[in-house]
Design an enzyme around this catalytic site. Structure first.
Site, PDB file in Angstrom:
ATOM      1  N   CYS A 112       0.863  -1.266   0.009  1.00 49.83           N
ATOM      2  CA  CYS A 112       0.031   0.032  -0.028  1.00 49.83           C
ATOM      3  C   CYS A 112       0.618   1.146  -0.048  1.00 49.83           C
ATOM      4  O   CYS A 112       0.476   2.265  -0.239  1.00 49.83           O
ATOM      5  CB  CYS A 112      -0.982  -0.035   1.316  1.00 49.83           C
ATOM      6  N   HIS A 253      -2.764   7.406   2.826  1.00 46.60           N
ATOM      7  CA  HIS A 253      -3.257   6.052   2.424  1.00 46.60           C
ATOM      8  C   HIS A 253      -4.325   5.689   2.977  1.00 46.60           C
ATOM      9  O   HIS A 253      -4.782   5.829   4.207  1.00 46.60           O
ATOM     10  CB  HIS A 253      -2.168   4.966   2.359  1.00 46.60           C
ATOM     11  N   ASN A 283     -10.197   0.415   0.318  1.00 46.89           N
ATOM     12  CA  ASN A 283      -8.747   0.465  -0.093  1.00 46.89           C
ATOM     13  C   ASN A 283      -8.377  -0.049  -1.262  1.00 46.89           C
ATOM     14  O   ASN A 283      -8.330  -1.388  -1.767  1.00 46.89           O
ATOM     15  CB  ASN A 283      -8.028  -0.367   1.221  1.00 46.89           C
TER      16      ASN A 283
HETATM   17  N1  COA Z   1     -18.587  -7.976   9.624  1.00 41.63           N
HETATM   18  C1  COA Z   1     -18.871  -8.292  10.727  1.00 41.63           C
HETATM   19  N2  COA Z   1     -18.046  -9.010  11.631  1.00 41.63           N
HETATM   20  C2  COA Z   1     -16.602  -8.984  11.309  1.00 41.63           C
HETATM   21  C3  COA Z   1     -16.340  -8.549  10.144  1.00 41.63           C
HETATM   22  C4  COA Z   1     -17.438  -8.209   9.170  1.00 41.63           C
HETATM   23  N3  COA Z   1     -17.002  -7.744   7.861  1.00 41.63           N
HETATM   24  N4  COA Z   1     -15.131  -8.912   9.797  1.00 41.63           N
HETATM   25  C5  COA Z   1     -14.706  -9.400  11.219  1.00 41.63           C
HETATM   26  N5  COA Z   1     -15.708  -9.613  11.950  1.00 41.63           N
HETATM   27  C6  COA Z   1     -15.629  -9.855  13.309  1.00 41.63           C
HETATM   28  C7  COA Z   1     -14.597 -10.842  13.622  1.00 41.63           C
HETATM   29  O1  COA Z   1     -14.610 -12.219  13.351  1.00 41.63           O
HETATM   30  C8  COA Z   1     -14.449 -10.658  15.075  1.00 41.63           C
HETATM   31  O2  COA Z   1     -15.265 -11.473  15.700  1.00 41.63           O
HETATM   32  P1  COA Z   1     -15.039 -12.451  16.905  1.00 41.63           P
HETATM   33  O3  COA Z   1     -14.767 -11.431  18.095  1.00 41.63           O
HETATM   34  O4  COA Z   1     -16.152 -13.304  17.131  1.00 41.63           O
HETATM   35  O5  COA Z   1     -13.529 -13.139  16.446  1.00 41.63           O
HETATM   36  C9  COA Z   1     -15.073  -9.256  15.406  1.00 41.63           C
HETATM   37  O6  COA Z   1     -15.813  -8.850  14.324  1.00 41.63           O
HETATM   38  C10 COA Z   1     -14.099  -8.265  15.736  1.00 41.63           C
HETATM   39  O7  COA Z   1     -12.965  -8.090  14.773  1.00 41.63           O
HETATM   40  P2  COA Z   1     -11.847  -7.282  14.936  1.00 41.63           P
HETATM   41  O8  COA Z   1     -10.737  -7.799  14.350  1.00 41.63           O
HETATM   42  O9  COA Z   1     -11.694  -6.771  16.416  1.00 41.63           O
HETATM   43  O10 COA Z   1     -12.437  -5.809  14.362  1.00 41.63           O
HETATM   44  P3  COA Z   1     -11.347  -4.699  14.064  1.00 41.63           P
HETATM   45  O11 COA Z   1     -12.053  -3.465  14.834  1.00 41.63           O
HETATM   46  O12 COA Z   1      -9.918  -5.059  14.294  1.00 41.63           O
HETATM   47  O13 COA Z   1     -11.534  -4.315  12.743  1.00 41.63           O
HETATM   48  C11 COA Z   1     -10.550  -4.418  10.461  1.00 41.63           C
HETATM   49  C12 COA Z   1     -11.264  -5.232  11.578  1.00 41.63           C
HETATM   50  C13 COA Z   1     -10.079  -5.449   9.575  1.00 41.63           C
HETATM   51  C14 COA Z   1     -11.317  -3.765   9.781  1.00 41.63           C
HETATM   52  C15 COA Z   1      -9.524  -3.613  11.259  1.00 41.63           C
HETATM   53  O14 COA Z   1      -8.556  -4.546  11.974  1.00 41.63           O
HETATM   54  C16 COA Z   1      -8.480  -3.052  10.085  1.00 41.63           C
HETATM   55  O15 COA Z   1      -8.906  -1.989   9.284  1.00 41.63           O
HETATM   56  N6  COA Z   1      -7.148  -3.546  10.154  1.00 41.63           N
HETATM   57  C17 COA Z   1      -6.418  -3.043   9.077  1.00 41.63           C
HETATM   58  C18 COA Z   1      -6.383  -3.471   7.849  1.00 41.63           C
HETATM   59  C19 COA Z   1      -5.905  -2.786   6.771  1.00 41.63           C
HETATM   60  O16 COA Z   1      -5.769  -1.605   6.569  1.00 41.63           O
HETATM   61  N7  COA Z   1      -5.323  -3.660   5.838  1.00 41.63           N
HETATM   62  C20 COA Z   1      -4.739  -3.167   4.476  1.00 41.63           C
HETATM   63  C21 COA Z   1      -3.341  -2.723   4.727  1.00 41.63           C
HETATM   64  S1  COA Z   1      -2.937  -1.092   4.911  1.00 41.63           S
END
Ligand code: COA
Length: 328
Positions: A112, A253, A283
């Site tokens: 990214c 980004h 993204n």
């Molecule tokens: N819809 C509903 N629930 C979802 C979900 C979705 N699309 N995706 C994940 N969940 C669930 C998970 O399974 C988890 O459930 P569990 O507690 O029963 O295991 C719960 O939601 C919480 O997940 P968590 O990982 O705590 O959520 P989060 O607040 O960290 O958000 C992301 C997840 C992926 C949105 C976040 O971590 C993120 O944006 N990370 C950076 C990713 C990124 O930017 N990547 C690109 C590279 S720059």
């Protein structure tokens, strides 16, 4: 001699994939996606088109905007993690489509942060005096490497391309002032596409195990992204003796609105100083920064001489920042 952006444009596919559409595909909700990421919809490229298709559209717009014929290009640098093919480069395919018959070119994979890697690479060719016109493109068809049965990743990504033209200037009020690029490969397992390269070539087994799709530890990436972007942007500000208030626009980004907000808050930037368009596109990896810059330019949010900071974090881990003065 310094490099300045003299034209900018972007391209997004027409097809829109909304949160409501995703609700029908995986167990998720508009409320969850919006509150955790800030994303409402993303664009999806049609099949059999490839990242070069979007890039060529963005590049053609850039050349038209500047009135530069493609044969005057010296170099095409393409940032992408979703090349049309692994060989040849996407730059080669774009060169052919543009009929840019007098240039060199290559691809860069900086995750990214890829566009910032490409932009700063292009700037070196200009600053050295070797080249006069360098086309820098960020293009990614993320839908090609996303598992639309995995709710952890399929809500996050979209397809797009952005392009800029770099040309030389001697005016200290315009162009790229400073940059930093960083790399920490111990982050590789947290965000990767495991198969399809030389380590695990494509096989029936890799396909069955879905190893050609993006895998990530969202929580780990989130934490490192906030840390990395914050560090690199504050370092650029300090090194260049610039206060946060002197920045016209921080163009980060676009991976997650909560990442952007956390970085902006820690830098004491107010909301008018931060460009966010993630709600429309998700993204788009290498395309987020040139596309956000292009939209900010179209929205007349930047004037000549304005101080702009770009910041990115991505797979690798890679992270980086660019401090520039707007020139168009
Ligand atoms: N819809 C509903 N629930 C979802 C979900 C979705 N699309 N995706 C994940 N969940 C669930 C998970 O399974 C988890 O459930 P569990 O507690 O029963 O295991 C719960 O939601 C919480 O997940 P968590 O990982 O705590 O959520 P989060 O607040 O960290 O958000 C992301 C997840 C992926 C949105 C976040 O971590 C993120 O944006 N990370 C950076 C990713 C990124 O930017 N990547 C690109 C590279 S720059």
């Amino acid at each position: 001699m310094r490099a300045m952006i003299t034209a900018i444009s972007h391209y997004v596919p027409e097809h829109v994939l909304t949160n409501a559409d995703l609700e029908k595909m995986v167990h998720t909700s508009d409320e969850w996606i919006t509150s955790r990421t800030g994303i409402k919809e993303r664009r999806i490229l049609g099949q059999n088109l490839g990242a070069s298709y979007m890039a060529t559209h963005a590049a053609q717009n850039v050349l038209e905007q500047r009135g530069v014929p493609a044969r005057e290009l010296d170099l095409i640098i393409v940032a992408t993690v979703t090349p049309d093919m692994s060989v040849p480069s996407t730059a080669a395919l774009i060169q052919d489509k543009l009929h840019a018959d007098n240039c060199g070119g290559f691809d860069i994979n900086g995750g990214c942060s890829g566009f910032l890697c490409a932009l700063t690479t292009g700037a070196q060719f200009i600053e050295s005096g070797r080249y006069q016109k360098v086309l820098v493109i960020g293009t990614d068809a993320m839908s090609a490497i996303i598992d639309y049965e995995d709710r952890n990743t399929c809500i996050l990504f979209g397809d797009a391309a952005g392009a800029v033209l770099l040309e030389p200037t001697n005016n200290p009020d315009w162009g790229i002032e400073d940059f930093e690029l960083h790399l920490d490969g111990s982050g590789a397992p947290y965000l990767c596409v495991p198969a399809g390269g030389s380590l695990q070539p494509a096989s029936l087994d890799t396909v069955a195990k879905k190893l050609h799709y993006v895998r990530q530890d969202g929580k780990k990436v989130f934490k490192e992204a906030v840390k990395g972007m914050k560090k690199v942007v504050s370092s650029l500000l300090v090194k260049n003796g610039v206060d946060a208030q002197d920045i016209k626009l921080f163009i980060p980004h676009q991976a997650n609105k909560r990442i952007i907000d956390a970085v902006a808050n820690s830098l004491n930037l107010n909301s008018e100083q931060v460009y966010i368009n993630i709600f429309k596109y998700g993204n788009t990896t290498s395309a987020t920064i040139p596309m956000a810059m292009s939209e900010a330019y179209l929205d007349k949010m930047m004037q000549k001489g304005d101080r702009i900071i770009l910041g990115a974090f991505g797979a690798g881990f890679t992270w980086g920042g660019v401090f520039l003065k707007w020139a168009i």
